[in-house]
Design an enzyme around this catalytic site. Structure first.
Site, mmCIF file in Angstrom:
data_model
loop_
_atom_site.group_PDB
_atom_site.id
_atom_site.type_symbol
_atom_site.label_atom_id
_atom_site.label_comp_id
_atom_site.label_asym_id
_atom_site.label_seq_id
_atom_site.Cartn_x
_atom_site.Cartn_y
_atom_site.Cartn_z
ATOM 1 N N SER A 60 0.820 -1.211 0.000
ATOM 2 C CA SER A 60 0.000 0.000 0.000
ATOM 3 C C SER A 60 0.853 1.260 0.000
ATOM 4 O O SER A 60 1.783 1.394 0.794
ATOM 5 C CB SER A 60 -0.911 0.024 1.230
ATOM 6 O OG SER A 60 -1.528 1.298 1.337
ATOM 7 N N GLU A 93 -9.515 4.948 -8.538
ATOM 8 C CA GLU A 93 -9.676 5.528 -7.194
ATOM 9 C C GLU A 93 -9.564 7.047 -7.314
ATOM 10 O O GLU A 93 -8.487 7.604 -7.137
ATOM 11 C CB GLU A 93 -8.600 5.005 -6.221
ATOM 12 C CG GLU A 93 -8.778 3.555 -5.819
ATOM 13 C CD GLU A 93 -7.970 3.181 -4.570
ATOM 14 O OE1 GLU A 93 -7.270 4.051 -4.016
ATOM 15 O OE2 GLU A 93 -8.050 2.011 -4.172
ATOM 16 N N HIS A 151 -7.688 9.063 -4.372
ATOM 17 C CA HIS A 151 -6.330 8.774 -3.866
ATOM 18 C C HIS A 151 -5.282 9.603 -4.613
ATOM 19 O O HIS A 151 -5.126 9.452 -5.822
ATOM 20 C CB HIS A 151 -6.046 7.272 -4.021
ATOM 21 C CG HIS A 151 -4.699 6.843 -3.517
ATOM 22 N ND1 HIS A 151 -4.522 6.095 -2.371
ATOM 23 C CD2 HIS A 151 -3.451 7.042 -4.019
ATOM 24 C CE1 HIS A 151 -3.228 5.856 -2.186
ATOM 25 N NE2 HIS A 151 -2.561 6.415 -3.180
HETATM 26 ZN ZN LIG Z 1 -5.721 5.596 -0.756
#
Ligand SMILES: [Zn+2]
Length: 217
Positions: free
Chosen positions: A134, A187, A190
């Protein structure tokens, strides 16, 4: 006598040796250097399924946003980013505010390896990255939303970021229809700090971070 003893207790040569040893240890163990050799491409840290961070990786100089931020809101009081990322975000949201685009809420920033493990365990399959994979572990990325969001991509705040984020060094890290390159589906919330020069080039060419690093670093 007392004077002599005091002088005897301080040995300048020994002090210098100790200082050098400490500096050497700090240098050798510095996370930045340890990681740079493995995962940095040029000056940009790449984290994805193929380029994972060790469990022990913690970025240097994390800043608590709650204690510092002016131009945006937060979903909780314990959200952290690296100082450089925070300062760039502050400049960006301040500029948005100047154009009457307000109401950004940062919902997530730095996540430790352990925290990402919890997120991963709580998420549906494919919805979160496994720990180590991540970007949130870098402290260089945040998720953002607005209060009235039915889908962040349909808000004026999103439209503003799409036009201006790169001017402050941020990229929308996981664009639509690029999952074959990033490994992650769309996303819109993000954002990742990569510095102004790289962000501008990626914005202008429409390249993902993976494609950009392959070509230029
Ligand atoms: Zn994120």
């Amino acid at each position: 006598m007392a004077k002599k003893r005091r002088r005897g207790g301080f040995n300048p040569a020994l002090a210098i040796l100790v200082a050098l040893a400490l500096a050497g240890a700090g240098f050798g163990l510095g996370w930045h250097f340890g990681v740079q050799s493995m995962r940095y491409k040029g000056d940009i840290l790449l984290v994805n399924e193929q380029n994972q961070l060790p469990a022990t990786y913690v970025p240097e100089g994390l800043v608590n946003l709650y204690q510092n931020r002016h131009s945006f809101r937060l979903a909780s009081s314990d959200i952290y980013l690296t100082r450089e990322t925070y300062e760039a975000a502050e400049r960006m949201f301040h500029a948005a505010e100047e154009e009457n685009v307000n109401g950004f809420i940062i919902t997530s920033g730095y996540r430790s390896y352990e925290r990402q493990g919890e997120v991963y365990a709580e998420s549906e399959p494919g919805k979160a990255q496994r720990p180590g994979a991540s970007e949130h572990q870098t402290g260089l990325a945040f998720d953002v939303t607005t209060e009235t969001s039915n889908g962040f991509e349909s808000t004026p705040q999103y439209a503003w970021l799409s036009q201006h984020a790169h001017e402050y060094g941020f990229i929308q890290r996981y664009p639509a229809n690029k999952a074959d390159e990033t490994g992650i589906s769309y996303e819109p919330w993000h954002y990742r700090y990569v510095g102004v020069e790289a962000a501008k080039r990626m914005h202008d060419t429409g390249m993902t971070l993976e494609a950009f690093l392959k070509k230029y670093r």
